[in-house]
Design a protein around this motif. Structure first.
Motif, mmCIF file in Angstrom:
data_model
loop_
_atom_site.group_PDB
_atom_site.id
_atom_site.type_symbol
_atom_site.label_atom_id
_atom_site.label_comp_id
_atom_site.label_asym_id
_atom_site.label_seq_id
_atom_site.Cartn_x
_atom_site.Cartn_y
_atom_site.Cartn_z
ATOM 1 N N LEU A 199 -26.316 24.913 -12.199
ATOM 2 C CA LEU A 199 -26.466 26.079 -12.328
ATOM 3 C C LEU A 199 -28.104 26.214 -12.847
ATOM 4 O O LEU A 199 -28.841 27.100 -12.591
ATOM 5 C CB LEU A 199 -25.646 26.932 -13.212
ATOM 6 N N SER A 200 -28.463 25.577 -13.854
ATOM 7 C CA SER A 200 -29.444 25.447 -14.437
ATOM 8 C C SER A 200 -30.737 25.033 -13.461
ATOM 9 O O SER A 200 -31.820 25.416 -13.538
ATOM 10 C CB SER A 200 -29.610 24.367 -15.683
ATOM 11 N N SER A 203 -31.581 27.078 -10.735
ATOM 12 C CA SER A 203 -31.804 28.753 -11.090
ATOM 13 C C SER A 203 -33.378 29.181 -10.702
ATOM 14 O O SER A 203 -33.586 30.412 -11.212
ATOM 15 C CB SER A 203 -31.757 28.911 -12.673
ATOM 16 N N SER A 220 -28.992 32.057 -4.891
ATOM 17 C CA SER A 220 -29.531 32.058 -6.254
ATOM 18 C C SER A 220 -29.485 33.613 -6.956
ATOM 19 O O SER A 220 -29.331 33.331 -8.089
ATOM 20 C CB SER A 220 -31.033 31.856 -5.889
ATOM 21 N N ASN A 223 -26.481 33.740 -9.217
ATOM 22 C CA ASN A 223 -26.390 32.859 -10.270
ATOM 23 C C ASN A 223 -26.858 33.291 -11.400
ATOM 24 O O ASN A 223 -27.937 33.731 -11.222
ATOM 25 C CB ASN A 223 -27.361 31.344 -9.916
ATOM 26 N N PHE A 225 -27.616 32.577 -14.117
ATOM 27 C CA PHE A 225 -28.877 31.540 -14.897
ATOM 28 C C PHE A 225 -30.162 31.989 -14.190
ATOM 29 O O PHE A 225 -31.216 32.032 -14.983
ATOM 30 C CB PHE A 225 -28.551 29.958 -14.506
ATOM 31 N N PHE A 226 -30.261 32.385 -13.020
ATOM 32 C CA PHE A 226 -31.506 32.834 -12.374
ATOM 33 C C PHE A 226 -32.224 33.963 -13.036
ATOM 34 O O PHE A 226 -33.449 34.102 -13.050
ATOM 35 C CB PHE A 226 -31.169 33.112 -10.838
#
Length: 274
Positions: A199-200, A203, A220, A223, A225-226
């Motif tokens: 996920l990092s 992102s 994306s 997510n 994290f994005f």
């Protein structure tokens, strides 16, 4: 014979700490901060150096020094994302270790016996994780501040603070859930390798999401994290590839849900109490 006429004993059934046990909360928070600070070379400086290596690789080794992304130099584009990515990963690492090591060493009773409510226990664990994230972020930012060819002067300080805190709190909640669920370090490592790292890296830290195909753009945007990366980057360069206010409210909503899940798991004692 001792005169006990002036001694006052609490009335049975009446709580001695009727509201918030600030002393206990502060004690657990300080204990968790001291735990990671005793090995600060491993918990603060090593992650900061690792994050800087990403900057070196992408701007020097891969010839990205003269590339432009979204109207800004590539180094300036990826630097904020690297800072907050290091913060989130270390927030997760700290929160996922606390209860897990207690279960493995048989000292989990030290978390359950003190007169702390579920909210106070959760606040102390998350607060310590966020503190480590802030220290790592400051270390990386100070190093990048003197790095040639990189500009990391905040343009919108509120965005830096908000998205930095939201990202760190989000990963702290995920770390607490992992710490409750895991029975050994392999379980926590699995979450790191198969959830946090993908996920990092996916992102938008190293690329602009706008350049992806529509299907991958939709993935994306799902997510969380994005939104952390995009909003934190906006705080430094004034450019983002997502609506800032929408991202801020999305992260707030996700953190509320994650906080409720953590609270419910801690209150139930699942995998913590015999």
């Amino acid at each position: 014979m001792l005169d006990q006429s002036n001694t006052s004993l609490p009335t049975p059934g009446v709580p001695v700490v009727p509201f918030v046990n600030w002393g206990g909360l502060r004690g657990l928070y300080i204990k968790e901060v001291r735990r990671f600070f005793k090995v600060q070379l491993q918990t603060i400086w090593a992650p900061a150096i690792t994050t800087l290596m990403f900057l070196v690789i992408f701007t020097v080794a891969l010839g990205g020094g003269n590339r432009m992304v979204m109207g800004t130099h590539f180094a300036n584009f990826i630097a904020p994302g690297l800072i907050v990515m290091g913060m989130m990963q270390n927030s997760f690492a700290n929160a996922s270790f606390a209860l897990l090591v207690g279960k493995m060493q048989g000292t989990i009773i030290d978390f359950l016996m003190p007169p702390l409510s579920t909210g106070e226990l959760l606040a102390a664990l998350v607060g310590a994780a966020v503190t480590r994230a802030i220290l790592v972020g400051c270390a990386v930012w100070l190093a990048m501040l003197f790095w040639p060819g990189v500009e990391v002067i905040p343009q919108h300080l509120w965005a830096v603070v908000w998205f930095g805190l939201m990202g760190s709190i989000l990963l702290a909640f995920l770390g607490v859930i992992t710490s409750i669920w895991a029975d050994k370090f392999d379980h926590a490592a699995a979450v790191t390798n198969f959830v946090v790292q993908p996920l990092s890296l996916l992102s938008g830290t190293f690329y602009s999401v706008d350049r992806l195909a529509p299907a991958f753009q939709a993935i994306s945007h799902a997510n969380p994290f994005f939104y952390v990366i995009s909003g934190f980057r906006y705080g430094f360069i004034g450019i983002s590839d997502s609506p800032i206010l929408a991202g801020a409210f999305v992260l707030l909503g996700v953190n509320i849900v994650m906080g409720m899940i953590c609270y419910a798991l801690l209150a139930s004692g699942w995998k913590l109490k015999a």
